[in-house]
Design a protein around this motif. Sequence first.
Motif, short mmCIF file in Angstrom:
data_model
loop_
_atom_site.label_atom_id
_atom_site.label_comp_id
_atom_site.label_asym_id
_atom_site.label_seq_id
_atom_site.Cartn_x
_atom_site.Cartn_y
_atom_site.Cartn_z
N PRO A 92 -0.67 -19.33 5.35
CA PRO A 92 0.23 -20.07 4.45
C PRO A 92 -0.23 -21.50 4.15
CG PRO A 92 1.46 -19.00 6.22
CD PRO A 92 0.01 -18.85 6.54
N THR A 93 -1.25 -21.98 4.87
CA THR A 93 -1.72 -23.35 4.65
C THR A 93 -3.06 -23.42 3.94
OG1 THR A 93 -2.73 -23.40 6.84
CG2 THR A 93 -0.46 -24.22 6.67
N THR A 94 -3.58 -22.27 3.51
CA THR A 94 -4.85 -22.26 2.77
C THR A 94 -4.69 -21.47 1.47
OG1 THR A 94 -5.64 -20.27 3.88
CG2 THR A 94 -6.25 -22.38 4.88
N ILE A 95 -5.43 -21.88 0.48
CA ILE A 95 -5.44 -21.17 -0.79
C ILE A 95 -6.76 -20.41 -0.86
CG2 ILE A 95 -5.47 -21.40 -3.31
CD1 ILE A 95 -2.81 -22.22 -2.12
N PRO A 96 -6.71 -19.09 -1.01
CA PRO A 96 -7.96 -18.32 -1.13
C PRO A 96 -8.57 -18.49 -2.51
CG PRO A 96 -6.06 -16.89 -1.33
CD PRO A 96 -5.53 -18.27 -1.05
N ARG A 97 -9.76 -17.96 -2.68
CA ARG A 97 -10.40 -17.96 -3.98
C ARG A 97 -9.57 -17.09 -4.92
NH1 ARG A 97 -16.76 -16.92 -4.94
NH2 ARG A 97 -16.80 -18.21 -6.78
N VAL A 98 -9.40 -17.54 -6.15
CA VAL A 98 -8.61 -16.80 -7.15
C VAL A 98 -9.46 -16.66 -8.41
CG1 VAL A 98 -6.51 -16.77 -8.55
CG2 VAL A 98 -6.46 -17.81 -6.26
N ILE A 99 -9.50 -15.46 -8.94
CA ILE A 99 -10.14 -15.20 -10.23
C ILE A 99 -9.07 -14.59 -11.13
CG2 ILE A 99 -11.97 -13.98 -11.46
CD1 ILE A 99 -13.47 -13.83 -8.79
N ALA A 100 -8.92 -15.14 -12.32
CA ALA A 100 -7.86 -14.68 -13.23
C ALA A 100 -8.47 -13.98 -14.45
CB ALA A 100 -7.01 -15.86 -13.67
N PHE A 101 -7.80 -12.91 -14.88
CA PHE A 101 -8.22 -12.15 -16.05
C PHE A 101 -7.04 -11.98 -17.00
CE2 PHE A 101 -10.93 -10.65 -12.58
CZ PHE A 101 -12.18 -10.84 -13.15
N ARG A 102 -7.26 -12.25 -18.29
CA ARG A 102 -6.28 -11.89 -19.30
C ARG A 102 -6.26 -10.37 -19.33
NH1 ARG A 102 -4.88 -15.75 -23.45
NH2 ARG A 102 -3.64 -14.06 -24.34
N THR A 103 -5.06 -9.82 -19.35
CA THR A 103 -4.90 -8.38 -19.22
C THR A 103 -3.91 -7.87 -20.25
OG1 THR A 103 -5.30 -8.64 -16.85
CG2 THR A 103 -4.32 -6.56 -17.56
N GLU A 104 -4.18 -6.72 -20.81
CA GLU A 104 -3.23 -6.03 -21.68
C GLU A 104 -2.44 -5.05 -20.82
OE1 GLU A 104 -5.47 -4.15 -24.77
OE2 GLU A 104 -6.02 -6.06 -25.68
N ASN A 105 -1.14 -5.02 -21.02
CA ASN A 105 -0.24 -4.09 -20.34
C ASN A 105 -0.32 -4.21 -18.81
OD1 ASN A 105 1.62 -2.13 -19.81
ND2 ASN A 105 0.62 -0.55 -21.05
N VAL A 106 0.03 -5.40 -18.34
CA VAL A 106 0.00 -5.70 -16.91
C VAL A 106 0.86 -4.72 -16.10
CG1 VAL A 106 0.88 -7.39 -15.23
CG2 VAL A 106 -0.66 -8.12 -17.03
N ARG A 107 2.00 -4.35 -16.62
CA ARG A 107 2.89 -3.45 -15.87
C ARG A 107 2.23 -2.09 -15.63
NH1 ARG A 107 5.58 -7.43 -17.42
NH2 ARG A 107 7.56 -8.11 -16.57
N GLN A 108 1.53 -1.58 -16.62
CA GLN A 108 0.84 -0.30 -16.45
C GLN A 108 -0.34 -0.47 -15.49
OE1 GLN A 108 1.96 2.71 -17.75
NE2 GLN A 108 0.48 3.51 -16.27
N ALA A 109 -1.04 -1.60 -15.58
CA ALA A 109 -2.14 -1.87 -14.65
C ALA A 109 -1.62 -1.88 -13.22
CB ALA A 109 -2.80 -3.21 -14.98
N HIS A 110 -0.47 -2.50 -13.01
CA HIS A 110 0.13 -2.56 -11.67
C HIS A 110 0.44 -1.16 -11.17
CE1 HIS A 110 3.49 -3.21 -8.77
NE2 HIS A 110 2.69 -4.19 -8.37
#
Length: 171
Positions: A92-110
């Motif tokens: 809870p005291t560290t932030i891991p590496r994050v990579i972000a992607f624009r995604t179409e239809n996030v709910r279906q991807a989930h």
Amino acid sequence: MAEQWRLKHLYHTIINAKNVGETVTFYEMLGFTIVSDRRDAVWPDGSGASFALVPNPKGRGVLMILPSDPDGPMLDIIEWLEPRAAFPTPSPTTIPRVIAFRTENVRQAHKDLKAKGVRFTTEEPTSIPEAGITGCIVAYDPNGTLIEMIELEPGLRHSKIKEVFTPGVKC
């Protein structure tokens, strides 16, 4: 005097892999394809001189792209053999590496990725409609890197977080 150089575009980002094969399989599940498989390449001495602290690293790597963005940035997935990469335990005291992607239809991807055993930070997608974020999910890759998949309202380049959540700023 005008500068004679400029950054052109993001070339690649390195993903440190505990196991290159497992990591490649994960990113293929997200839709990436291999453009250069370097798992059997022998790195010459001095190949890490640019990194200053690691003059002779050794590793196994794979370059991957999104077919929908063939000239876009690549993922350079490397399993470091010498020296070994560190994979700190998330806390809870560290932030891991994050990579972000624009995604179409996030709910279906989930739904699809969860059915394949992908672990997420939340049980359901989140959203911030007033900021133009229609859906967001964050998954763990096999190495602990957080993979953010975000869907924005059509026409937005980025969210309206600043406009919505900064006092005195009007949308």
